[in-house]
Scaffold this active site. Structure first.
Site, PDB file in Angstrom:
ATOM      1  N   HIS A  61     -13.354   2.330  49.140  1.00  0.00           N
ATOM      2  CA  HIS A  61     -13.722   1.406  48.063  1.00  0.00           C
ATOM      3  C   HIS A  61     -12.609   1.264  47.034  1.00  0.00           C
ATOM      4  O   HIS A  61     -12.689   1.797  45.927  1.00  0.00           O
ATOM      5  CB  HIS A  61     -14.994   1.945  47.401  1.00  0.00           C
ATOM      6  CG  HIS A  61     -15.766   0.915  46.662  1.00  0.00           C
ATOM      7  ND1 HIS A  61     -17.133   0.868  46.652  1.00  0.00           N
ATOM      8  CD2 HIS A  61     -15.365  -0.132  45.899  1.00  0.00           C
ATOM      9  CE1 HIS A  61     -17.547  -0.148  45.921  1.00  0.00           C
ATOM     10  NE2 HIS A  61     -16.486  -0.768  45.442  1.00  0.00           N
ATOM     11  N   HIS A  63     -10.242  -1.459  44.876  1.00  0.00           N
ATOM     12  CA  HIS A  63      -9.969  -2.842  44.460  1.00  0.00           C
ATOM     13  C   HIS A  63      -8.476  -2.940  44.182  1.00  0.00           C
ATOM     14  O   HIS A  63      -7.992  -2.407  43.195  1.00  0.00           O
ATOM     15  CB  HIS A  63     -10.785  -3.195  43.218  1.00  0.00           C
ATOM     16  CG  HIS A  63     -12.267  -3.128  43.452  1.00  0.00           C
ATOM     17  ND1 HIS A  63     -12.945  -4.112  44.141  1.00  0.00           N
ATOM     18  CD2 HIS A  63     -13.191  -2.189  43.143  1.00  0.00           C
ATOM     19  CE1 HIS A  63     -14.232  -3.778  44.218  1.00  0.00           C
ATOM     20  NE2 HIS A  63     -14.405  -2.614  43.625  1.00  0.00           N
ATOM     21  N   ASP A 305     -14.250   3.393  44.058  1.00  0.00           N
ATOM     22  CA  ASP A 305     -14.490   2.156  43.304  1.00  0.00           C
ATOM     23  C   ASP A 305     -13.350   1.940  42.305  1.00  0.00           C
ATOM     24  O   ASP A 305     -13.558   1.476  41.177  1.00  0.00           O
ATOM     25  CB  ASP A 305     -15.846   2.171  42.596  1.00  0.00           C
ATOM     26  CG  ASP A 305     -16.246   0.763  42.111  1.00  0.00           C
ATOM     27  OD1 ASP A 305     -15.570  -0.213  42.485  1.00  0.00           O
ATOM     28  OD2 ASP A 305     -17.231   0.667  41.366  1.00  0.00           O
TER      29      ASP A 305
END
Lengths: 438, 330
Positions: A61, A63, A305
Site C-alpha cells: 500500500h 502512494h 498507506d
C-alpha cells in the site's frame, strides 16, 4: 549482478524457525545458508550479528504520486524511502493523476519501477477513474501482471458495481482490495467520530462506516467467491469480522497500517493536519485491539498507506488539509513497537512485513506469475536474493528533515523508535549498507 | 489548567480555571465604567498593535473586538479577507507570517475551521492569539461575556457587585442550554465557563443536534424539556445553524420549534426570575419566539454591550499581562 555478498552471523528468520547462520548470495540468488559457509573470493561481507536476516519487506500500500503529483513523491523517491525502510518490493496504488486504470499507465509505472532501487508492482483501479461506476479494463491490466485491484481512497460505494467487479475478476486469479468506509457516513468527516471529535468541533468519520462496508463485502465474497483484501483496517471489530469470515472459509485477507496501531485520536487535539488520515486515527481501545490482533497472528499484513503530500498542500487548516501520512521508512520499527520492543517474535514480524503481503500481492516463487523476482521467501538456497538485515534493537529519533522520500508529513517527528534496516539486498544487489542507501 | 490568562493565548475555555475566568470578569467590570465615560478611551495598550483577522463573516464580534482594542488605545490592523490575497490562494500560514512581519502584539482570529487559532499560535509563538470563534470548536469571548452578563444580573438582584460576588452566585445555579449544540462553538465555550464557575449545566436538543459523544462533558442531557425549564435559573438558547447543514438533521424548522423552540407557550414554564440568553444573530420564530426575545428576562442586548468590556479585559490581560507595565491605568 555478478557480485557476491555474505551476510555474517545474523539470526536467519525462516518461515517457522530461526537459526544463527551466514547467508551467501551469488548472482542474485541465495547459494548457501549455514553455520560455516564457503566465502566466494571477492565477496562483500556484511556484519549481521545481532540482526534478523529475513526476506525483504513487501508493502501492499504505497502512494507513489507519479504520475501527476511528482512534487510530493516519485516512483524513484518512494522506492528509496522504501529501501531505507527495509522493503524489497512495494505495490504502487492507483490513485495517481490520472488514475492507473488502463494498461498504458500501468506499463508506465512498471517501466519507471524497473529503474527504481527496489521492485515496484502495481495495483490497478477497479473502476474507470476510480469513480465507482464503470469497470476498468481489469483483464488487460491483469495480463501485464497486475494482481491487485482497488479504488483505494474511495471504496467502491455501489454494491452492484462491487458485485459486478468481483464476478468479472474472479476467473482471473486476481484479488480486489477495498478501502472500507461507507461514504454516506463519512461525508465531511475529518477525524474519528467520538469523544475527541465532539470536543474539538471536528466532523467525525465513524468506525461504523468501516465496519458496515467490511460486512457488505464479506457478503459479496460469499456470493461471488472472488478474493477480497481489506485495506488498512483500523477497528478491532472490522478485524474480527474478517477473522470470522476467514474461519468460515471465505477468501478474505486484511492489512493494518502502522499509524493505526501506534497513534490514537488524541493526536488530533493539536489540530496538526499531519495526523489527518483516512480511515482516521481511532480510539485508544481500537489501537489496543489492532495490536492484540497482530500479536495473535490474526492480521495478514502490515501495510504502510504511505501517503506523501507536498508541505504546502498539507500545511492547512485541519478540515482543509488532505488526508494521509508517510509510512515506508518507519513501518518496520513501529511493527516492533506493536509486537513488543523486548519480545517481538521475529517469525511473526517477517510474516506481517514480508511473507503475508508477498502472498497477497502474489510476489512469491510459488505464485503463477511473480514479477521481477520472488519476495517473501524462506531464506533458503535457490531463493531470489531479496533479503533485509534488520537490527531489532537499535534506536533512533525520527527527524522529518532527514528522510529519503520527497515529503515531510511523518506523524513520528521527534519520536524515538526501535529497529533499523542495517542492510538490504534486492535481486542480489546491495541497496542499503550500514543503514545508508548505496 | 490555566489559572490566569495574563500573557497567555486565549484559544479555548476548556482549560481555564475558575480563578482565571473570575479574573477576566472582574477586569471587565473595571472596563464597564470606561465605556460609560464621555471619553471612552484609556492608554493601556498605547503603542501595541492588534491585528484583527476575520476569515469568516461577522458583524458584532468583529466590531466589538476592534472597538475594545481602540478603547485601549491599541493600533488595529484590520484584514478584510474578502479583498485580501487569501482570495488569491494565500495560505493561512503565509497570511499570518505577513501580518506578523508588520510587527504585531496580538491577533484576533475568526476562522471557519475548528482549531485554526491553535495552529496559528504555533506559527507565531511570540504573538498572543485570541480566538474570536473557530469552526464548531470554541468561541471563548462569547462564553465569557455570557457568564459576565449573567453575573451582572444576579449581582444586581442580590444587591452586591459582580467583583464582590466572585463566582459565588454560580454555585448550584441551574443552567439549561437548548438547541443546536452539535454545531455550536458558543455552546462548547458556555458549558466550560458555567461548569468552571460551579453551575449545574443541562442541555436539551434533538439527538441529531447533540454532539456524538458527550463523555467527559460536565453536562446532563435533559429528556423532559418542560420539567427542565421549570427548574432553570438561566436558559441559554442557541442559534440554529442552518448554514451548517442543520436542515438535514431535523425534519423541519417547524418541528424543531415545536419541540425545542423557546415559544411563548413554553416560556410559561419558567420561573419569574429566569434569565434568557442568546448569542445572536437570532432566528426569530425558530429557536426563539420574537416576543420572547423582547421580554425583560431576555438579556440579549446586555450581552451585546458587554462584548466590548469583556474583549477589553481579554486584550488587556493577554497582551499587557505579558509585560511589566504595572497596574492598569483606567
Amino acid at each position: 549482478m555478478s557480485e557476491s555478498i555474505v551476510l555474517r552471523g545474523g539470526t536467519v528468520v525462516h518461515t517457522t524457525t530461526t537459526e544463527v547462520a551466514d547467508v551467501v548470495i551469488v548472482d542474485g540468488r541465495i547459494s548457501e545458508v549455514g553455520a560455516s559457509v564457503s566465502v566466494p573470493p571477492g565477496a562483500q561481507q556484511i556484519d549481521a550479528r545481532g540482526c534478523w536476516v529475513g526476506p525483504g519487506f513487501v508493502d501492499l500500500h504505497a502512494h507513489l504520486r507519479e504520475p501527476g503529483n511528482e512534487a510530493a513523491e516519485t516512483i524513484a523517491s518512494g522506492a528509496r524511502a522504501a529501501a531505507v525502510g527495509g522493503y524489497s518490493a512495494i505495490v504502487a496504488m492507483p490513485n495517481t493523476e490520472p488514475a492507473l486504470d488502463n494498461p498504458v499507465l500501468v506499463r508506465y509505472v512498471l517501466d519507471q519501477g524497473m529503474l527504481a532501487v527496489i521492485d515496484v508492482a502495481v495495483a490497478g483501479a477497479i473502476t474507470k477513474n476510480r469513480a465507482g461506476e464503470h469497470l476498468a479494463p481489469i483483464g488487460e491490466m491483469a495480463a501485464l501482471g497486475v494482481r491487485l485491484f482497488t479504488d483505494d481512497g474511495n471504496g467502491v460505494q455501489d454494491a452492484a458495481v462491487m458485485r459486478r467487479a468481483l464476478t468479472y475478476a474472479r476467473p482471473m486469479g486476481v484479488r480486489l482490495a477495498q478501502h472500507c468506509e461507507e461514504a454516506s457516513l463519512t461525508m465531511g468527516g475529518v477525524m474519528n467520530e467520538g469523544v475527541v471529535s465532539s470536543r474539538l468541533g471536528l466532523s467525525g468519520r465513524p468506525a461504523l462506516a468501516e465496519e458496515l462496508m467490511v460486512q457488505r463485502d464479506i457478503e459479496l465474497v460469499r456470493l461471488t467467491g472472488c478474493p477480497v483484501h481489506f485495506l488498512h483496517l483500523s477497528t478491532a471489530r472490522a478485524i474480527a469480522l474478517v477473522l470470522d469470515a476467514r474461519a468460515k472459509g471465505l477468501p478474505v485477507t486484511c492489512e493494518v497500517a502502522p499509524h493505526h496501531f501506534t497513534l490514537d485520536e488524541e493526536a488530533c487535539e493539536t489540530f496538526d493536519p499531519t495526523f489527518k488520515v483516512h480511515p482516521p486515527l481511532r480510539s485508544a481501545s481500537d489501537v489496543a485491539g489492532v495490536r492484540a490482533a497482530m500479536r495473535r497472528g490474526d492480521v495478514d499484513a502490515v501495510a504502510t498507506d504511505h501517503a506523501p503530500h507536498a508541505h504546502e498542500t498539507k500545511d492547512l487548516a485541519f478540515d482543509e488539509a488532505p488526508a494521509g501520512m508517510l509510512g515506508l521508512e518507519h513501518a518496520a520499527s513501529l511493527t516492533i513497537e506493536a509486537l513488543g520492543t523486548s519480545d517481538a517474535n521475529p517469525v511473526l514480524f517477517f510474516q506481517l512485513l514480508s511473507r503475508g503481503p508477498a502472498a497477497i500481492a502474489q510476489l512469491r516463487a510459488s505464485d503463477e506469475r511473480p514479477r521481477h523476482s520472488a519476495h517473501g521467501g524462506n531464506v533458503q538456497v535457490g531463493d531470489d536474493a531479496n533479503i533485509v538485515v534488520f537490527d531489532p534493537v537499535a534506536t533512533r529519533v525520527v527527524d522529518r528533515h532527514h528522510l529519503a522520500g520527497r515529503s515531510i508529513n511523518t506523524p513520528y517527528h521527534g519520536r524515538t523508535i526501535q529497529g533499523e534496516t542495517r542492510a538490504l539486498v534486492v535481486a542480489g544487489t546491495l541497496v542499503v549498507e550500514n543503514g545508508e542507501l548505496q | 489548567m490555566i489559572t490566569s490568562i495574563k500573557g497567555e493565548n486565549l484559544l479555548t475555555l476548556d482549560d481555564l480555571s475558575r480563578d482565571a475566568i473570575v479574573e477576566v470578569l472582574d477586569t471587565a467590570e473595571a472596563f464597564v465604567e470606561v465605556n460609560q465615560r464621555s471619553i471612552k478611551k484609556v492608554p493601556t495598550l498605547k503603542g501595541r498593535v492588534v491585528a484583527s483577522l476575520f476569515f469568516e463573516e461577522s458583524t458584532r464580534t468583529r466590531l466589538s473586538f476592534e472597538t475594545a482594542a481602540k478603547r485601549l488605545s491599541a493600533d488595529v490592523l484590520s484584514l478584510a479577507v474578502a479583498s485580501s490575497s487569501v482570495k488569491k490562494g494565500e495560505s493561512l500560514r503565509d497570511t499570518i507570517t505577513t501580518i506578523d512581519a508588520l510587527g504585531i502584539d496580538a491577533v484576533v482570529l475568526r476562522h471557519q475551521s475548528s482549531g485554526a487559532p491553535v495552529q496559528v499560535s504555533r506559527m507565531v509563538p511570540h504573538v498572543r492569539v485570541i480566538n474570536a470563534g473557530d469552526g464548531q470548536h470554541q468561541h471563548p469571548t462569547q462564553g465569557l461575556l455570557d457568564v459576565f452578563s449573567v453575573r451582572q444580573v444576579l449581582a444586581e438582584r442580590a444587591n452586591t457587585t459582580g467583583v464582590e460576588s466572585g463566582a459565588s452566585l454560580f454555585e448550584g445555579l441551574n443552567v439549561l442550554i437548548i438547541g443546536d449544540l452539535r454545531h455550536s462553538r458558543v455552546a462548547r465555550s458556555d458549558i466550560a465557563a458555567y461548569a468552571a464557575l460551579g453551575a449545574k449545566v443541562r442541555v436539551a436538543a434533538p439527538g441529531t443536534l447533540l454532539p456524538t459523544d458527550l463523555e467527559g462533558w460536565p453536562v446532563e442531557v435533559v429528556t423532559d424539556l418542560d420539567e427542565a425549564l421549570a427548574g432553570a435559573d438561566v436558559v441559554g438558547v442557541l442559534r440554529l445553524q442552518k448554514e451548517r447543514g442543520t436542515g438535514h438533521l431535523v425534519p423541519s424548522l417547524g418541528e424543531f420549534t415545536r419541540f425545542y423552540g423557546l415559544t411563548q407557550e413554553r416560556v410559561k414554564q419558567l420561573q419569574p426570575t429566569a434569565i434568557i440568553t442568546h448569542p445572536g444573530p437570532m432566528n426569530r420564530g425558530v429557536e426563539i419566539d420574537s416576543l420572547v426575545a423582547d421580554m425583560p428576562a431576555a438579556i440579549i442586548e446586555r450581552q451585546v454591550s458587554n462584548g466590548v468590556p469583556i474583549r477589553m479585559a481579554v486584550l488587556y490581560l493577554t497582551v499587557a499581562g505579558s509585560s511589566n507595565q504595572g497596574a492598569m491605568s483606567v
